[in-house]
Design a protein around this motif. Structure first.
Motif, PDB file in Angstrom:
ATOM      1  N   LEU A 258       0.794  -1.219   0.000  1.00 47.55           N
ATOM      2  CA  LEU A 258       0.000   0.000   0.000  1.00 47.55           C
ATOM      3  C   LEU A 258       0.834   1.280   0.000  1.00 47.55           C
ATOM      4  O   LEU A 258       0.481   2.251  -0.669  1.00 47.55           O
ATOM      5  CB  LEU A 258      -0.920   0.013   1.233  1.00 47.55           C
ATOM      6  CG  LEU A 258      -1.882  -1.179   1.366  1.00 47.55           C
ATOM      7  CD1 LEU A 258      -2.580  -1.137   2.713  1.00 47.55           C
ATOM      8  CD2 LEU A 258      -2.887  -1.175   0.229  1.00 47.55           C
ATOM      9  N   GLY A 259       1.919   1.289   0.777  1.00 46.00           N
ATOM     10  CA  GLY A 259       2.651   2.523   0.966  1.00 46.00           C
ATOM     11  C   GLY A 259       3.835   2.733   0.055  1.00 46.00           C
ATOM     12  O   GLY A 259       4.023   3.829  -0.494  1.00 46.00           O
ATOM     13  N   VAL A 260       4.656   1.697  -0.122  1.00 46.90           N
ATOM     14  CA  VAL A 260       5.876   1.846  -0.920  1.00 46.90           C
ATOM     15  C   VAL A 260       5.561   2.242  -2.363  1.00 46.90           C
ATOM     16  O   VAL A 260       6.220   3.130  -2.918  1.00 46.90           O
ATOM     17  CB  VAL A 260       6.734   0.567  -0.853  1.00 46.90           C
ATOM     18  CG1 VAL A 260       7.897   0.638  -1.832  1.00 46.90           C
ATOM     19  CG2 VAL A 260       7.262   0.369   0.572  1.00 46.90           C
ATOM     20  N   PRO A 261       4.572   1.612  -3.019  1.00 39.87           N
ATOM     21  CA  PRO A 261       4.264   2.076  -4.385  1.00 39.87           C
ATOM     22  C   PRO A 261       3.838   3.543  -4.426  1.00 39.87           C
ATOM     23  O   PRO A 261       4.228   4.277  -5.338  1.00 39.87           O
ATOM     24  CB  PRO A 261       3.112   1.152  -4.816  1.00 39.87           C
ATOM     25  CG  PRO A 261       3.309  -0.082  -3.997  1.00 39.87           C
ATOM     26  CD  PRO A 261       3.795   0.408  -2.670  1.00 39.87           C
ATOM     27  N   LEU A 262       3.060   3.978  -3.415  1.00 38.09           N
ATOM     28  CA  LEU A 262       2.637   5.382  -3.374  1.00 38.09           C
ATOM     29  C   LEU A 262       3.835   6.299  -3.161  1.00 38.09           C
ATOM     30  O   LEU A 262       3.998   7.305  -3.871  1.00 38.09           O
ATOM     31  CB  LEU A 262       1.619   5.580  -2.251  1.00 38.09           C
ATOM     32  CG  LEU A 262       1.192   7.031  -1.974  1.00 38.09           C
ATOM     33  CD1 LEU A 262       0.493   7.622  -3.196  1.00 38.09           C
ATOM     34  CD2 LEU A 262       0.280   7.090  -0.746  1.00 38.09           C
ATOM     35  N   VAL A 263       4.683   5.955  -2.182  1.00 40.06           N
ATOM     36  CA  VAL A 263       5.860   6.774  -1.903  1.00 40.06           C
ATOM     37  C   VAL A 263       6.797   6.787  -3.110  1.00 40.06           C
ATOM     38  O   VAL A 263       7.374   7.822  -3.456  1.00 40.06           O
ATOM     39  CB  VAL A 263       6.580   6.262  -0.643  1.00 40.06           C
ATOM     40  CG1 VAL A 263       7.929   6.949  -0.458  1.00 40.06           C
ATOM     41  CG2 VAL A 263       5.713   6.500   0.589  1.00 40.06           C
ATOM     42  N   THR A 264       6.931   5.638  -3.766  1.00 40.14           N
ATOM     43  CA  THR A 264       7.786   5.569  -4.955  1.00 40.14           C
ATOM     44  C   THR A 264       7.247   6.475  -6.063  1.00 40.14           C
ATOM     45  O   THR A 264       8.002   7.213  -6.712  1.00 40.14           O
ATOM     46  CB  THR A 264       7.890   4.123  -5.461  1.00 40.14           C
ATOM     47  OG1 THR A 264       8.428   3.301  -4.427  1.00 40.14           O
ATOM     48  CG2 THR A 264       8.792   4.042  -6.683  1.00 40.14           C
ATOM     49  N   GLY A 265       5.941   6.415  -6.278  1.00 32.66           N
ATOM     50  CA  GLY A 265       5.342   7.269  -7.302  1.00 32.66           C
ATOM     51  C   GLY A 265       5.514   8.746  -6.990  1.00 32.66           C
ATOM     52  O   GLY A 265       5.827   9.553  -7.875  1.00 32.66           O
ATOM     53  N   ILE A 266       5.327   9.130  -5.712  1.00 35.23           N
ATOM     54  CA  ILE A 266       5.526  10.520  -5.312  1.00 35.23           C
ATOM     55  C   ILE A 266       6.982  10.929  -5.502  1.00 35.23           C
ATOM     56  O   ILE A 266       7.293  12.023  -5.984  1.00 35.23           O
ATOM     57  CB  ILE A 266       5.094  10.723  -3.843  1.00 35.23           C
ATOM     58  CG1 ILE A 266       3.575  10.567  -3.718  1.00 35.23           C
ATOM     59  CG2 ILE A 266       5.533  12.095  -3.327  1.00 35.23           C
ATOM     60  CD1 ILE A 266       3.078  10.571  -2.294  1.00 35.23           C
ATOM     61  N   GLY A 267       7.885  10.024  -5.135  1.00 29.82           N
ATOM     62  CA  GLY A 267       9.307  10.320  -5.285  1.00 29.82           C
ATOM     63  C   GLY A 267       9.727  10.489  -6.730  1.00 29.82           C
ATOM     64  O   GLY A 267      10.567  11.345  -7.052  1.00 29.82           O
ATOM     65  N   GLN A 268       9.135   9.691  -7.621  1.00 28.69           N
ATOM     66  CA  GLN A 268       9.472   9.793  -9.033  1.00 28.69           C
ATOM     67  C   GLN A 268       8.965  11.098  -9.638  1.00 28.69           C
ATOM     68  O   GLN A 268       9.595  11.660 -10.535  1.00 28.69           O
ATOM     69  CB  GLN A 268       8.896   8.598  -9.793  1.00 28.69           C
ATOM     70  CG  GLN A 268       9.606   7.289  -9.504  1.00 28.69           C
ATOM     71  CD  GLN A 268       8.947   6.106 -10.182  1.00 28.69           C
ATOM     72  OE1 GLN A 268       7.769   6.153 -10.549  1.00 28.69           O
ATOM     73  NE2 GLN A 268       9.689   5.023 -10.366  1.00 28.69           N
ATOM     74  N   SER A 269       7.824  11.586  -9.141  1.00 24.31           N
ATOM     75  CA  SER A 269       7.231  12.784  -9.743  1.00 24.31           C
ATOM     76  C   SER A 269       7.599  14.083  -9.015  1.00 24.31           C
ATOM     77  O   SER A 269       7.666  15.144  -9.640  1.00 24.31           O
ATOM     78  CB  SER A 269       5.700  12.650  -9.783  1.00 24.31           C
ATOM     79  OG  SER A 269       5.176  12.445  -8.489  1.00 24.31           O
ATOM     80  N   HIS A 270       7.857  13.993  -7.696  1.00 25.73           N
ATOM     81  CA  HIS A 270       8.103  15.206  -6.917  1.00 25.73           C
ATOM     82  C   HIS A 270       9.426  15.185  -6.158  1.00 25.73           C
ATOM     83  O   HIS A 270       9.706  16.123  -5.402  1.00 25.73           O
ATOM     84  CB  HIS A 270       6.966  15.431  -5.914  1.00 25.73           C
ATOM     85  CG  HIS A 270       5.626  15.630  -6.554  1.00 25.73           C
ATOM     86  ND1 HIS A 270       5.281  16.778  -7.233  1.00 25.73           N
ATOM     87  CD2 HIS A 270       4.545  14.813  -6.638  1.00 25.73           C
ATOM     88  CE1 HIS A 270       4.050  16.672  -7.695  1.00 25.73           C
ATOM     89  NE2 HIS A 270       3.579  15.483  -7.348  1.00 25.73           N
TER      90      HIS A 270
END
Length: 404
Positions: free
Chosen positions: A159-171
């Motif tokens: 639940l969290g790592v994919p979200l954090v990864t996506g945020i990190g890739q974009s922001h």
């Protein structure tokens, strides 16, 4: 410990699991964000050679693992007399401080130092929180208690790592880690509000906890964890470049691959907790055999998108399945020093994290390609299976006595 209502019991267990969720975010999000961290912190190296820079950025994983290795037995020994709730709250505070320090650090070296500092509390947290969870659940539920706490870590991969990864890739990775810091702050508040006070073990002391290291079985069980679970980390540490360079998918697919691996880990830990309470030996031996098979299948299918996703699920599921049994095995090898046994398990697991990331990175840096990290993982998992056989053949009388 006072009798708890069912509602209070589950609130306390969820609060402890939320801390594990935060630990999963801070540990595993770095694996998916290695390219972004390399680009931000090592710009010259990244411009010259992206694979070399990503391999060097792997030290973000290694430094965290080394912090766990150093901190787990040290904190377990020094806090032997500290009430368990107070210990857990202090450790959550250290996580929060280390995460914020990493976010604010301007250089590669200072980020490494921040991750190392935060990681000092990792192993002791899982040990103390798992013991608390087991006490809350009642006798005979040690494996389930550990599974609930570690389940927060595995759920973070879903639940969290994919979200954090996506945020990190974009922001940017620093923005992503602000979310990690928020989870630690929320967990601290939840534990303070819901978890009952639990005293330290009677007769606990630094000297008593350090008795665990007198047992050959403790050292062998720790080696089993360090070598065997390194196979998972050799694969997981380089899941981002494996997805983009070997399978040929875009960077947007990385969070989905990590989510499937996290789903596998969530399923594996839930089944593994119950299996460990039934039969530790059988769970460890059959579990390691399954890990070896899953890693080999992942390597064979990594070049094809249709095989990558189920392969990631299998690697996550089999690797997490053995986690509660390995914890129980180490505690059984060190009776009377329960916190140290649990902490040593986490220390050994992060030797595995460091070993898997380092050996996988070395193979990549040697020019063998990103897929070489998977075959390194298969060899390490096979070594774990062999050490498991040896560990269970070591006579029980080699264990440290329960009392000095």
């Amino acid at each position: 410990m006072d009798t708890l209502t069912p509602r209070r019991r589950w609130a306390a267990l969820l609060a402890l699991s939320l801390g594990g969720f935060g630990l999963g975010l801070t540990e595993f999000s770095a694996m998916g964000l290695l390219p972004e961290m390399a680009r931000d912190l090592l710009p010259a190296e990244y411009a010259a050679s992206a694979p070399d820079a990503v391999a060097k950025a792997g030290w973000m994983i290694t430094s965290y693992a080394l912090g766990v290795v150093v901190g787990a037995p040290t904190i377990a020994a020094l806090t032997a007399r500290l009430p368990r709730k107070q210990l857990v709250l202090g450790l959550l505070g250290l996580f929060l401080a280390g995460t914020l320090a990493s976010i604010a650090a301007p250089t590669f070296e200072l980020v490494l130092a921040g991750r190392f500092t935060g990681a000092l509390a990792h192993g002791a947290y899982f040990g103390a929180a798992a013991i608390l969870a087991g006490r809350i659940l009642g006798p005979g539920n040690q494996g389930k208690g550990f599974a609930i706490v570690l389940g927060g870590l595995t759920a973070s991969n879903l639940l969290g790592v994919p979200l954090v990864t996506g945020i990190g890739q974009s922001h940017g990775w620093r923005t992503a880690y602000l979310l990690v810091a928020a989870v630690f702050a929320l967990s601290l508040i939840a534990v303070l509000s819901t978890v009952p006070a639990v005293a330290a073990a009677p007769g606990g002391s630094p000297r008593a906890e350090l008795r665990a290291f007198r047992s050959p079985r403790v050292w062998l069980a720790a080696a089993l964890v360090a070598v065997g679970t390194a196979g998972f980390f050799a694969v997981n540490s380089y899941i981002a470049p494996l997805t983009t360079h070997v399978t040929g998918l875009s960077a947007t697919a990385v969070p989905w691959v990590m989510a499937l691996m996290g789903l596998g880990m969530t399923v594996g830990i839930a089944v593994g907790g119950a299996a460990a309470d039934r039969d530790v030996r059988r769970t460890v031996l059959y579990g390691f055999a399954a890990v070896v098979a899953a890693v080999i299948l992942f390597g064979l299918g990594a070049g094809h998108a249709a095989a990558l996703f189920p392969g990631a699920f299998l690697v996550g599921a089999t690797s997490a399945f053995i986690g509660p049994a390995l914890q129980s095995h180490l505690i059984e090898a060190a009776p009377g020093t329960q916190l140290m046994g649990a902490a040593v398990n986490q220390s050994a697991a992060n030797v595995a994290n460091s070993l898997g990331a380092a050996l996988g990175g070395a193979a990549i840096a040697a020019g063998w390609g990103y897929l070489s990290s998977v075959w390194i993982g298969a060899v390490l998992a096979t070594g774990g299976l062999l050490l498991a056989v040896l560990s269970f053949r070591t006579p029980a009388r080699s264990a440290v006595p329960a009392h000095p």
